[in-house]
Every structure is written in C-alpha cells, then in structure tokens.
Design a protein around this motif. Structure first.
Motif, PDB file in Angstrom:
ATOM      1  N   LEU A 125       0.831  -1.209   0.000  1.00 45.13           N
ATOM      2  CA  LEU A 125       0.000   0.000   0.000  1.00 45.13           C
ATOM      3  C   LEU A 125       0.864   1.257   0.000  1.00 45.13           C
ATOM      4  CD1 LEU A 125      -2.714  -1.140   2.574  1.00 45.13           C
ATOM      5  CD2 LEU A 125      -3.087  -0.706   0.137  1.00 45.13           C
ATOM      6  N   HIS A 126       1.927   1.212   0.784  1.00 43.96           N
ATOM      7  CA  HIS A 126       2.863   2.339   0.846  1.00 43.96           C
ATOM      8  C   HIS A 126       3.491   2.603  -0.518  1.00 43.96           C
ATOM      9  CE1 HIS A 126       6.450   4.661   1.778  1.00 43.96           C
ATOM     10  NE2 HIS A 126       7.218   3.639   1.466  1.00 43.96           N
ATOM     11  N   ASP A 127       3.999   1.564  -1.173  1.00 45.99           N
ATOM     12  CA  ASP A 127       4.649   1.723  -2.478  1.00 45.99           C
ATOM     13  C   ASP A 127       3.672   2.286  -3.514  1.00 45.99           C
ATOM     14  OD1 ASP A 127       6.992   0.745  -1.444  1.00 45.99           O
ATOM     15  OD2 ASP A 127       6.690  -1.296  -2.172  1.00 45.99           O
ATOM     16  N   THR A 128       2.448   1.788  -3.492  1.00 46.40           N
ATOM     17  CA  THR A 128       1.446   2.265  -4.447  1.00 46.40           C
ATOM     18  C   THR A 128       1.125   3.737  -4.207  1.00 46.40           C
ATOM     19  OG1 THR A 128       0.464   0.063  -4.627  1.00 46.40           O
ATOM     20  CG2 THR A 128      -0.911   1.936  -5.293  1.00 46.40           C
ATOM     21  N   ARG A 129       0.986   4.101  -2.963  1.00 46.90           N
ATOM     22  CA  ARG A 129       0.591   5.474  -2.632  1.00 46.90           C
ATOM     23  C   ARG A 129       1.701   6.474  -2.962  1.00 46.90           C
ATOM     24  NH1 ARG A 129      -1.629   4.486   1.899  1.00 46.90           N
ATOM     25  NH2 ARG A 129       0.344   4.366   3.027  1.00 46.90           N
ATOM     26  N   VAL A 130       2.943   6.158  -2.563  1.00 47.94           N
ATOM     27  CA  VAL A 130       4.018   7.152  -2.758  1.00 47.94           C
ATOM     28  C   VAL A 130       4.402   7.285  -4.225  1.00 47.94           C
ATOM     29  CG1 VAL A 130       4.909   6.815  -0.429  1.00 47.94           C
ATOM     30  CG2 VAL A 130       5.897   5.495  -2.322  1.00 47.94           C
ATOM     31  N   ALA A 131       4.058   6.284  -5.038  1.00 46.57           N
ATOM     32  CA  ALA A 131       4.366   6.385  -6.464  1.00 46.57           C
ATOM     33  C   ALA A 131       3.615   7.530  -7.117  1.00 46.57           C
ATOM     34  CB  ALA A 131       4.023   5.064  -7.165  1.00 46.57           C
ATOM     35  N   TRP A 184       8.899  14.035  -5.082  1.00 45.04           N
ATOM     36  CA  TRP A 184       9.849  15.149  -5.164  1.00 45.04           C
ATOM     37  C   TRP A 184      10.914  15.034  -4.079  1.00 45.04           C
ATOM     38  CZ3 TRP A 184       5.237  19.021  -5.614  1.00 45.04           C
ATOM     39  CH2 TRP A 184       4.782  19.034  -6.939  1.00 45.04           C
ATOM     40  N   TRP A 185      10.465  14.673  -2.878  1.00 42.56           N
ATOM     41  CA  TRP A 185      11.421  14.529  -1.771  1.00 42.56           C
ATOM     42  C   TRP A 185      12.454  13.449  -2.094  1.00 42.56           C
ATOM     43  CZ3 TRP A 185      12.232  10.177   1.307  1.00 42.56           C
ATOM     44  CH2 TRP A 185      13.109  10.357   2.374  1.00 42.56           C
ATOM     45  N   ALA A 186      12.000  12.306  -2.591  1.00 43.20           N
ATOM     46  CA  ALA A 186      12.921  11.218  -2.927  1.00 43.20           C
ATOM     47  C   ALA A 186      13.894  11.647  -4.032  1.00 43.20           C
ATOM     48  CB  ALA A 186      12.133   9.980  -3.354  1.00 43.20           C
TER      49      ALA A 186
END
Length: 730
Positions: free
Chosen positions: A595-601, A608-610
């Motif tokens: 869920l985290h990977d899907t959301r931050v994508a 932008w932060w990454a």
C-alpha cells in the motif's frame, strides 16, 4: 580520524591569544610563560582520575604512548577539521609533543596545548589576512575548469604554505561566486566577504585560556570514546539549561552580528516579552546590574560574556541600553530595566498536531491521526530533585498531549523522533511506560559486567491505541531506547530510517563534588558509564534500530552515525529479559509495504522529496563544486525552474504550497549576515514546508488500523484481542 570533534564553539572559534614569540622555540615547553591556573590543574587531574578508573568509566584507558598519540592527532584535527590552517610542516614541528600529551593531561600541564593554540592563532591570522588581500586582486574570472574541493576531512595536511595558498584562493573564489550568482555587485561582494573574514579573525582573537584548556581536555575525552566530554563551568551551565528547558534571565534569544549582540527572538511569557519593548533585530550595547550599578559598554564582547551579564537569579534586576533595529548603531540607546524571571524554553518542548486522512472507500470515515513531535528527552533534574511540581519533563508533556488526543477521539498516534538526539535515560524509560503496561524498557550493563534492568512500574497506560514511531538517522540514544523497546514489545510500528546507533549511557559528574566547592570552579564531565540493551537483548550500539517500514535513506551510514567513529564500541547482545509481546507485525508488513509503495508512487510531495534526496546524495559524493560561472548559473536556473514548476503543480492539484519555494536560491550569505527578520522568516518557512514523510507515516498507521479492523483473523494474529494495551481495532 572520523571521531574528531569541534568543542566549545565552531572550528574557527578555537584559539588563544598567546604571544607569537612563543613560536620561536616550539620544543621548549618549560619556557612557555602562559601556565594553567590552579583550578585547571585540579580539573585536569580529576578528569584523568575519572577516565582511567573502571569504577567510573565504562571503558577506561591507561594514558600510555598510544593514547597520548591519539590525543595529539585529535587535538590538531579538532582545531582544524577542514585542514585549512595547519600544514604538514606545522604538525611535524610539534611532533616532539606527541608522546607527552598524556602526561600533560595527568599533571594538568596545559603548556603544550597553549603552544599549539599559539601557532593556530598565528596561522588563522595569516590566512584571514591573505583572504582579505585576495579580495583586492583580480582573481575572479570564472570561465575556466577550476573547482573548490570543500570536503577535506580525509584529506592529508597540506604539504606547505604554498599548497594552502591554492586551497584558500579557491575557497575565496567560491565565496565570491556564490554572492555573484545571487545578484550582488562587485563592491557589495567585496564588502560582505571582507566583513565576514574580519569577523572570523575577531572571533579567534576573543578566546582565552579557558577555551584552550577545554579544547585540550576534550581531545583527551574524545580519545576515550565519542560521547565523553568535558564541560567547563560555563559550558556545564548551558548544558544543564538545555536539559531543563529553562533559564533565569530576560527571556530573549541572542546572536552576534559583527561587533554587536542582537535580539534574535523574544520568548513568549518572559520579562522581555511582557515589557513589550523589544523586537527581533534590536541591538544591546550596554548592560548594568541592579537599579544603579555601572553600565558596561558591551560592543565587541564575546556573546557568551554578554549573556552572562544579562542572565542572573530570578527577581533581580538588569538594565539594558538598546538601539532599536530601525535606528543606526550610533543612535542614542534606549535604557530598559527588567526584572529577571525563570523562563521556560518552549521551542524544544513536545508539540502536537492532528492530520486528517481521507477515507479509503466511498462512504468510509476519514482518519484522524495525532502527531507528537519530540525534539529531545529533556528533564529539569534540579527541579525534580527539589520536588518542584512545575519541573520540565518530556514524559509529562507527552502524557498531557495524549490526554488531549483522547478527548478528540483520534484513530492513532505517530510519535515523531526524527533528529531527536536523546537526553535523559530516565525520561526514555518513563515515556515508554506511557504505551506499555509495566515491564522492562532497557537493560544497562556496567563496566564490571553487572546488568541492571530499568522499566515501567506504573500500572496502566496513557495511550493503548494504534501507535507508530517515526525515526531517521538523527534519532539517537534515548530515541533508540524508546523505538527499540516499542519494537521489542510489538507495541507499535517503527517507520523511517535506521537510527544513529548510540548505545551507551552517559552520566554527568560534577567535578566540584569532591572538594565540595561552594562556587563552580572545575566544571563537569559527561562520562560513559554503561552500555544499554533492549529488552530482547540486542544493543543499539553501532547497528541502531531498524525500521519495520523503510523510507529512502537521506544520509549514508559511512557519513553519519556511530559507525563513523573510529573508537566506537562494537555491536553485541546479551540475554533477553521476559517482557510482554503485545503483537507481531510481520504478517502485516507485506500488505503495508504494498500500500505504501502504491501510494508514494503518485504522491507528488513524496516523489519530489525522494528525487531531491537522490540528487543531494549524488552531489555530496562529488565533494567539490565547479568554479565555472556558466555551469553554476545553469544549475541555479535549473533548480529555480524546478521549484517553480513544482509550485505550479501544487496549485493545480490543490496541494499545500511550499512557503520556501521563492526563497530557496542560495543568497551567498551566512545566517548571521542576514537581517534578523529575514532569517527568522526563512527558518519559519522551512519549518512550515510540506512534510511528506510525516503524512506518509500517518497514512501507513491508518492503513494498519483499516486492515486490522477489516480482517478479524489477521487482527487476532498480529495483535491478540486479549492483550492490552494494543487494542488497535476501533
């Protein structure tokens, strides 16, 4: 030497006014006229006694030839970490002192340190004079392929003065180019840099034998281990003030600008704020004690000397001559009389906010996640000893905020420990107890091998609901105890980066306790006395706490953290102690990560932060900047355009705007060179920038709540219903 540290101020601020004639015979220690006073001799002997005795020190070391050599090397590197003042010839010149540094500490003989300081002052003066002369020359053509290699920590000492000349030339050119790119005219650049370099020289000239003595002793303490420090009486007062979050004075943060002490911020509730007669940028030019004591002109004074004059016991009076920010410095000052009071420093206290997260399904309910930001584990030790009911305590403040959250019926709590470097061990234990119902929090192994256990003895908890702890590489010591214990208990999710890795315990030892001095004469030692281990038996030393859900690494472990110290203790483990296992998040983590990977994508701010982190790390790897104006200007324009495009995307998407977007271009100035109001505005804007990591941590916690609520079998596996605290299903 990775463990080299700068003690008692900035790198440039370590020097001592000693006649340059002393340099005529660097090997003639006995002929040095500057000798330590009786208090310094006694303090040095006491520090040696502590650090060489296993009854006090966790890892005592004999003052043998090896340690003496480490003190020698560390002293030079602490003074000149950038290797911009000393040459290899200078180091070789003092090589005869190498084997005698240990004996100098043991005997309280600061003469070798004064000799080194004398040469350091001479070299700083030479380099600053040379830098100011360069400003008059025609060296500012930026069309070539030159570059400034700024990272010199691991570089060898310059072979001779000629090699340093080249380094300084490039450094000055970089300073000039930064200001030129910011749109400054040549005359303005020359004036700004000349003032900057002159201020550096004046800072060096203002230091005294106490600064030299402290720096010398800290070369010794730093050779024992990375977290043992000597504090002279003034530094000890400042350290205790930072831990207690309080002071007795007028309630104003001060800073030095050129030769004048300036009010940086007026602290709410303090005498200065209550008087309504001060504002940021006002300059203090005179100080008088009481209602009729003589006024002292403090222009040109060291800032700590001015602070000492202004601070004082509560209910006493101080008079200040103040030139308003809008007036010229030669204007007639305004005289203001204030009654000192005890002032609480709220800036470092725990703070709370609530994040609202959208429902995951149509018709679902929004999630309210409470956030507690804790910058340090503070405690007013003296106030607690005196049974003062108003003493500052991180645990008490967090407990109060949790009670407020409960009245709002929030769905979960994120404890934000990013960049929390630690503090009181007792606070770490008690704060963990807000989330667990009795049990061990930390195991403490002393130098003799005896292991004691400290834990929560109070029945009940302040918060029994969903919990996450947000950490990064700057989370250290007490922060690692809390995060590690929460993880061992299975009480909450740990999110972020691997922590610093400081797994040792320090205690403050008052050197005045043995002679029972009525006044503070000898200072204090922050002494490593033990190593701590988590309830599960693992030490956080060197390895740190590993998060359950990882965010991109902001700084590499080879650059920052316990593992970078050359004399840090290794990781180890001991036997676990019995403790409740509230849950096991392992079965839940793959679903949370997906869920985290899907959301931050698709989370613009996180993406932008990454990107910025990856770019920052790539730039750091270069360890140099180009001195070609066209290249630097093109990069500056690219960064400006990138911020503008992002800001427009924020507007189009209805996202929170970045308050720093229009001020992110490098203005070439140091913080102390900007107008106070401008600097305060920039710092406030930086604090108010969108924080995608905090919001994503809250989203991960909300995901966990939803998943556990929706799947009874999963909930029973991860967090047994019969176990309290840890009732996440709501």
């Amino acid at each position: 030497m990775k463990a080299s540290r700068v003690v008692s101020g900035s790198l440039i601020a370590l020097a001592l006014a000693v006649p340059l004639a002393l340099m005529a015979r660097p090997d003639a220690i006995a002929n040095v006229p500057a000798t330590p006073n009786a208090d310094q001799v006694a303090a040095s002997k006491l520090v040696y006694g502590l650090l060489s005795d296993s009854r006090y020190a966790y890892r005592p070391r004999a003052l043998d030839e090896s340690l003496s050599g480490e003190i020698f090397d560390r002293y030079f590197e602490n003074l000149d970490a950038g290797k911009l003042f000393f040459t290899q010839q200078d180091i070789a010149r003092f090589e005869p002192l190498r084997t005698g540094m240990g004996a100098a500490v043991r005997d309280g003989n600061v003469a070798p340190a004064l000799e080194v300081f004398a040469l350091y002052k001479q070299r700083v003066a030479e380099r600053i004079t040379g830098a100011r002369e360069l400003l008059k020359q025609d060296i500012f053509d930026f069309s070539g392929s030159d570059r400034w290699e700024y990272d010199r920590e691991d570089a060898p000492w310059a072979a001779d003065a000629s090699e340093l000349d080249t380094l300084w030339r490039q450094s000055v050119r970089n300073d000039w180019l930064r200001l030129k790119l910011a749109g400054k005219a040549d005359d303005e650049i020359r004036k700004t840099l000349d003032r900057r370099y002159l201020n550096t020289a004046n800072t060096v000239a203002s230091l005294n034998d106490e600064d030299a003595f402290s720096s010398f002793l800290n070369a010794y303490t730093g050779s024992i281990d990375p977290h043992t420090d000597y504090f002279n009486p003034r530094a000890a007062r400042l350290f205790n003030q930072s831990m207690s979050l309080s002071l007795e004075g007028i309630g104003a943060q001060l800073q030095k600008q050129d030769d004048v002490v300036v009010i940086r911020e007026v602290i709410a509730g303090g005498p200065a704020a209550i008087s309504n007669r001060f504002k940021p940028g006002d300059r203090i030019v005179g100080v008088g004690q009481g209602t009729n004591g003589p006024m002292e002109d403090v222009i040109g004074w060291r800032i700590d000397d001015v602070v000492d004059k202004i601070k004082g016991p509560k209910d006493t009076q101080v008079r200040l001559d103040v030139v308003p920010a809008e007036a010229t410095l030669d204007s007639e000052p305004v005289r203001i009389t204030l009654t000192r009071a005890r002032v609480r420093l709220e800036e470092q206290a725990a703070k709370a906010e609530t994040l609202t997260l959208p429902a995951d399904t149509e018709g679902g309910r929004e999630k309210q996640i409470g956030v507690i930001k804790l910058p340090a584990f503070y405690q007013d030790f003296e106030g607690r000893r005196n049974r003062d009911g108003e003493y500052a305590s991180a645990t008490r403040d967090v407990a109060r905020l949790l009670e407020e959250f409960k009245t709002k019926n929030i769905d979960g709590v994120v404890l934000d420990l990013r960049n929390n470097g630690g503090g009181s061990l007792n606070e770490a234990v008690e704060l963990t107890g807000l989330f667990i119902d009795q049990g061990p929090v930390v195991q403490v192994r002393e130098s003799g091998g005896r292991v004691g256990v400290q834990g929560d003895r109070d029945p009940g908890v302040a918060w029994d609901g969903p919990l996450a702890v947000l950490i990064n590489r700057g989370s250290a010591s007490a922060s690692e105890i809390v995060a590690g214990a929460i993880q061992d208990y299975g009480r909450g999710l740990i999110i972020g980066e691997t922590t610093f890795g400081k797994g040792t315990v320090q205690n403050l030892v008052d050197l005045d306790r043995w002679p029972a001095n009525e006044t503070k004469r000898f200072g204090q030692v922050k002494l490593t006395i033990a190593q701590f281990f988590l309830p599960g038996g693992s030490s956080t030393q060197n390895k740190g706490v590993e998060p359950d859900i990882h965010f991109p690494v902001t700084v590499d472990a080879t650059e920052f953290g316990e593992s970078t110290y050359d004399n840090a203790l290794p990781w180890t483990r001991i036997a676990a102690v019995p403790h409740t296992q509230y849950g096991d998040f392992a079965p839940l983590l793959p679903r949370l990560e997906a869920l985290h990977d899907t959301r931050v994508a698709t989370d613009k701010e996180f993406v932008w932060w990454a990107e910025d982190i990856a770019e920052f790390r790539a730039e750091r790897e270069k360890k140099f900047v180009s001195l070609n104006e066209a290249e630097r200007r093109a990069e500056r324009d690219r960064q400006t355009e990138k911020r503008q495009v992002r800001q427009e995307e924020r507007r189009a998407l209805g996202l929170e705007l970045d308050p720093l977007a229009d001020d992110s271009d490098d203005d070439g100035l140091q913080a102390s060179e900007r107008a106070i109001a401008q600097q305060n505005r920039l710092e406030k804007a930086a604090e108010d920038r969108p924080d995608p990591l905090l919001r994503e941590s809250a989203a991960i916690l909300a995901d966990a709540v939803r998943l556990l609520n929706a799947d009874r079998d999963l909930s029973a596996t991860v967090l047994p219903v019969s176990t309290a605290p840890g009732r996440w299903a709501r």
